[in-house]
Write a protein that holds these residues in place. Structure first.
Motif, short mmCIF file in Angstrom:
data_model
loop_
_atom_site.label_atom_id
_atom_site.label_comp_id
_atom_site.label_asym_id
_atom_site.label_seq_id
_atom_site.Cartn_x
_atom_site.Cartn_y
_atom_site.Cartn_z
N UNK A 12 1.02 -1.19 -0.01
CA UNK A 12 -0.12 0.01 0.00
C UNK A 12 0.94 1.17 -0.15
N UNK A 13 1.89 1.29 0.58
CA UNK A 13 2.81 2.60 0.74
C UNK A 13 3.30 2.75 -0.57
N UNK A 14 3.90 1.81 -1.14
CA UNK A 14 4.55 1.80 -2.37
C UNK A 14 3.66 2.23 -3.39
N UNK A 15 2.31 1.78 -3.53
CA UNK A 15 1.49 2.04 -4.64
C UNK A 15 0.91 3.61 -4.19
N UNK A 16 0.81 4.07 -2.99
CA UNK A 16 0.59 5.48 -2.69
C UNK A 16 1.83 6.56 -3.30
N UNK A 17 2.97 6.02 -3.03
CA UNK A 17 4.28 6.85 -3.57
C UNK A 17 4.17 6.78 -5.00
N UNK A 18 4.00 5.56 -5.46
CA UNK A 18 3.96 5.45 -7.02
C UNK A 18 3.02 6.63 -7.58
N UNK A 19 1.71 6.67 -7.16
CA UNK A 19 0.70 7.56 -7.51
C UNK A 19 1.21 9.14 -7.27
N UNK A 20 1.78 9.41 -6.05
CA UNK A 20 2.44 10.56 -5.98
C UNK A 20 3.35 10.97 -6.80
N UNK A 21 4.13 9.95 -7.12
CA UNK A 21 5.17 10.57 -8.36
C UNK A 21 4.53 10.70 -9.52
N UNK A 22 3.78 10.09 -10.02
CA UNK A 22 2.67 10.19 -11.25
C UNK A 22 2.22 11.61 -11.32
N UNK A 23 1.43 11.86 -10.18
CA UNK A 23 0.75 13.23 -10.17
C UNK A 23 1.51 14.14 -10.14
N UNK A 24 2.62 14.08 -9.78
CA UNK A 24 3.71 15.39 -9.75
C UNK A 24 4.51 15.26 -11.01
N UNK A 25 4.13 14.20 -11.99
CA UNK A 25 4.76 14.14 -13.29
C UNK A 25 6.17 13.91 -13.23
N UNK A 26 6.80 13.17 -12.31
CA UNK A 26 8.10 12.74 -11.84
C UNK A 26 8.31 11.34 -12.59
#
Length: 112
Positions: free
Chosen positions: A47-61
């Motif tokens: 769950x933590x890694x999924x959230x971190x992946x989503x955050x990076x995507x929404x920040x366009x990183x």
């Protein structure tokens, strides 16, 4: 163990490494430590890694998405191993969905 270049079977190879490390010393292996801590902790890490992946995507990183996706896949495969799921089971499920609309496939799952 030295491994060759990455190919389409990289996830199968990763799963083999995860299984090899299941009984290793938790003090020297992150994978062994995860197994030692149990399914709930492994699931939390997914769950933590999924959230971190989503955050990076929404920040366009882009690089962040790549790095976090690798972490997510690794932890997901540890979860599979801890749950008795082998990659071939997931590959078969994906293969069974080929040619089926995602909407139709999801609707069929909801009815069963």
């Amino acid at each position: 163990m030295k491994r060759g270049p990455l190919t389409g079977s990289v996830l199968d190879s990763l799963y083999e490494v995860i299984e090899e490390r299941r009984g290793a010393d938790p003090e020297s292996s992150h994978t062994a430590k995860l197994f030692d801590r149990g399914l709930d902790k492994i699931a939390q890490k997914v769950g933590e890694e999924a959230v971190e992946t989503v955050i990076e995507a929404t920040r366009e990183r882009r690089q962040g998405v790549i790095d976090e996706s690798a972490d997510l896949l690794y932890h997901l495969m540890v979860l599979w191993a801890a749950s008795g799921v082998k990659p071939k089971h997931v590959w078969a499920a994906l293969e069974g969905r080929k040619g089926i609309s995602g909407i139709a496939e999801k609707a069929a799952r909801a009815k069963s």
